[in-house]
Design a protein around this motif. Structure first.
Motif, PDB file in Angstrom:
ATOM      1  N   LEU A  58      45.246  31.443  -7.301  1.00 54.16           N
ATOM      2  CA  LEU A  58      45.463  31.081  -5.899  1.00 54.16           C
ATOM      3  C   LEU A  58      44.134  30.889  -5.172  1.00 54.16           C
ATOM      4  O   LEU A  58      44.007  30.023  -4.308  1.00 54.16           O
ATOM      5  CB  LEU A  58      46.329  32.123  -5.190  1.00 54.16           C
ATOM      6  N   HIS A  59      43.125  31.676  -5.538  1.00 56.06           N
ATOM      7  CA  HIS A  59      41.799  31.512  -4.944  1.00 56.06           C
ATOM      8  C   HIS A  59      41.256  30.118  -5.245  1.00 56.06           C
ATOM      9  O   HIS A  59      40.750  29.426  -4.357  1.00 56.06           O
ATOM     10  CB  HIS A  59      40.848  32.579  -5.493  1.00 56.06           C
ATOM     11  N   ASN A  60      41.369  29.688  -6.494  1.00 56.67           N
ATOM     12  CA  ASN A  60      40.848  28.368  -6.880  1.00 56.67           C
ATOM     13  C   ASN A  60      41.599  27.241  -6.172  1.00 56.67           C
ATOM     14  O   ASN A  60      40.991  26.249  -5.763  1.00 56.67           O
ATOM     15  CB  ASN A  60      40.914  28.201  -8.397  1.00 56.67           C
ATOM     16  N   ILE A  61      42.908  27.410  -6.028  1.00 55.67           N
ATOM     17  CA  ILE A  61      43.680  26.402  -5.287  1.00 55.67           C
ATOM     18  C   ILE A  61      43.266  26.397  -3.816  1.00 55.67           C
ATOM     19  O   ILE A  61      43.119  25.333  -3.203  1.00 55.67           O
ATOM     20  CB  ILE A  61      45.193  26.672  -5.438  1.00 55.67           C
ATOM     21  N   SER A  62      43.054  27.578  -3.250  1.00 56.16           N
ATOM     22  CA  SER A  62      42.644  27.680  -1.843  1.00 56.16           C
ATOM     23  C   SER A  62      41.299  27.002  -1.607  1.00 56.16           C
ATOM     24  O   SER A  62      41.095  26.337  -0.589  1.00 56.16           O
ATOM     25  CB  SER A  62      42.553  29.152  -1.420  1.00 56.16           C
ATOM     26  N   VAL A  63      40.377  27.177  -2.543  1.00 49.89           N
ATOM     27  CA  VAL A  63      39.053  26.562  -2.415  1.00 49.89           C
ATOM     28  C   VAL A  63      39.180  25.040  -2.349  1.00 49.89           C
ATOM     29  O   VAL A  63      38.477  24.377  -1.579  1.00 49.89           O
ATOM     30  CB  VAL A  63      38.142  27.002  -3.587  1.00 49.89           C
ATOM     31  N   GLN A  64      40.100  24.485  -3.113  1.00 45.87           N
ATOM     32  CA  GLN A  64      40.307  23.034  -3.110  1.00 45.87           C
ATOM     33  C   GLN A  64      40.737  22.527  -1.731  1.00 45.87           C
ATOM     34  O   GLN A  64      40.495  21.376  -1.401  1.00 45.87           O
ATOM     35  CB  GLN A  64      41.362  22.642  -4.150  1.00 45.87           C
ATOM     36  N   THR A  65      41.371  23.381  -0.950  1.00 47.03           N
ATOM     37  CA  THR A  65      41.819  22.971   0.390  1.00 47.03           C
ATOM     38  C   THR A  65      40.885  23.464   1.487  1.00 47.03           C
ATOM     39  O   THR A  65      41.209  23.364   2.667  1.00 47.03           O
ATOM     40  CB  THR A  65      43.250  23.491   0.666  1.00 47.03           C
ATOM     41  N   GLY A  66      39.753  24.020   1.099  1.00 46.33           N
ATOM     42  CA  GLY A  66      38.763  24.463   2.076  1.00 46.33           C
ATOM     43  C   GLY A  66      39.007  25.855   2.641  1.00 46.33           C
ATOM     44  O   GLY A  66      38.364  26.250   3.606  1.00 46.33           O
ATOM     45  N   LEU A  67      39.911  26.616   2.057  1.00 51.33           N
ATOM     46  CA  LEU A  67      40.155  27.984   2.513  1.00 51.33           C
ATOM     47  C   LEU A  67      39.271  28.944   1.712  1.00 51.33           C
ATOM     48  O   LEU A  67      38.997  28.711   0.543  1.00 51.33           O
ATOM     49  CB  LEU A  67      41.636  28.346   2.331  1.00 51.33           C
ATOM     50  N   LEU A 155      48.622  34.150   2.410  1.00 47.46           N
ATOM     51  CA  LEU A 155      48.207  32.787   2.722  1.00 47.46           C
ATOM     52  C   LEU A 155      49.025  32.219   3.892  1.00 47.46           C
ATOM     53  O   LEU A 155      48.471  31.632   4.816  1.00 47.46           O
ATOM     54  CB  LEU A 155      48.359  31.892   1.487  1.00 47.46           C
ATOM     55  N   ARG A 156      50.332  32.458   3.863  1.00 50.37           N
ATOM     56  CA  ARG A 156      51.193  32.008   4.957  1.00 50.37           C
ATOM     57  C   ARG A 156      50.789  32.667   6.278  1.00 50.37           C
ATOM     58  O   ARG A 156      50.703  32.011   7.325  1.00 50.37           O
ATOM     59  CB  ARG A 156      52.664  32.328   4.622  1.00 50.37           C
ATOM     60  N   ASN A 157      50.490  33.964   6.235  1.00 49.98           N
ATOM     61  CA  ASN A 157      50.028  34.648   7.444  1.00 49.98           C
ATOM     62  C   ASN A 157      48.735  34.033   7.972  1.00 49.98           C
ATOM     63  O   ASN A 157      48.567  33.830   9.175  1.00 49.98           O
ATOM     64  CB  ASN A 157      49.788  36.147   7.154  1.00 49.98           C
ATOM     65  N   HIS A 158      47.817  33.737   7.047  1.00 55.61           N
ATOM     66  CA  HIS A 158      46.532  33.148   7.437  1.00 55.61           C
ATOM     67  C   HIS A 158      46.748  31.775   8.106  1.00 55.61           C
ATOM     68  O   HIS A 158      46.148  31.494   9.146  1.00 55.61           O
ATOM     69  CB  HIS A 158      45.625  32.993   6.212  1.00 55.61           C
ATOM     70  N   LEU A 159      47.592  30.960   7.514  1.00 59.96           N
ATOM     71  CA  LEU A 159      47.850  29.633   8.085  1.00 59.96           C
ATOM     72  C   LEU A 159      48.526  29.745   9.458  1.00 59.96           C
ATOM     73  O   LEU A 159      48.258  28.947  10.349  1.00 59.96           O
ATOM     74  CB  LEU A 159      48.691  28.796   7.121  1.00 59.96           C
ATOM     75  N   HIS A 160      49.350  30.766   9.619  1.00 60.65           N
ATOM     76  CA  HIS A 160      50.002  30.984  10.911  1.00 60.65           C
ATOM     77  C   HIS A 160      48.976  31.424  11.974  1.00 60.65           C
ATOM     78  O   HIS A 160      49.074  31.044  13.139  1.00 60.65           O
ATOM     79  CB  HIS A 160      51.085  32.045  10.773  1.00 60.65           C
ATOM     80  N   GLU A 161      48.000  32.233  11.551  1.00 61.81           N
ATOM     81  CA  GLU A 161      47.005  32.781  12.496  1.00 61.81           C
ATOM     82  C   GLU A 161      45.932  31.766  12.873  1.00 61.81           C
ATOM     83  O   GLU A 161      45.209  31.963  13.827  1.00 61.81           O
ATOM     84  CB  GLU A 161      46.335  34.016  11.886  1.00 61.81           C
TER      85      GLU A 161
END
Length: 162
Positions: A58-67, A155-161
């Motif tokens: 999930l970390h590697n996928i997040s990096v691809q989206t700039g998170l 991740l959902r919480n982060h996107l909501h915040e």
């Protein structure tokens, strides 16, 4: 009145009982130490082969989206000279500029003899600061799907915040 012999026998009996209680306690401690050793070795395997790969994915996928997700792992596992082993892996999203309402970190902590305690907090908070209930899951019930669901919640919480 008791004879000297009766009093001496009373003292000997009390000393035998004390020695037996000490021996039983030593055996109990040795047995518990062995059980902890086995438990923490198994918990370490679950952490390395189930939890951390899910976090890394999930970390590697997040990096691809700039998170910028962060993974923290104590890397500890039970050793004979450790009294209180700490085996914790955390997956956290960065804190927003304002105080978050939703937890942005999930932690998996090995808890003898139960399994893993799973709890949600803000970044750099401990289990005592858990937001919501702390779930205890037996080692054998920790699956990649369960881990992924926990991580996606953060991740959902982060996107909501954001």
């Amino acid at each position: 009145m008791r004879s000297e012999r009766e009093i001496l026998e009373f003292i000997r009996q009390a000393l035998r009982e004390k020695d037996e209680a000490r021996r039983v306690e030593q055996l109990r401690v040795l047995e518990e130490t062995e059980q902890k050793k086995i438990f923490f070795q198994a918990a370490h395997a679950v952490l390395r082969h189930v939890i951390l790969p899910g976090m890394t994915r999930l970390h590697n996928i997040s990096v691809q989206t700039g998170l910028r997700a962060a993974i923290g792992d104590t890397g500890d596992f039970y050793l004979a000279d450790q009294v209180d082993p700490a085996l914790v892996a955390k997956y956290a999203m960065p804190l927003p500029k304002t105080a978050p309402d939703l937890p942005l970190c999930v932690s998996f902590k090995a808890v003898f003899p139960h399994g893993f305690a799973i709890y949600y907090t803000d970044v750099d908070k401990s289990q005592a600061d858990a937001k919501g209930t702390v779930e205890e899951v037996p080692l054998e019930d920790v699956t990649p799907e369960m881990v992924e669901n926990c991580l996606l919640r953060v991740l959902r919480n982060h996107l909501h915040e954001m």
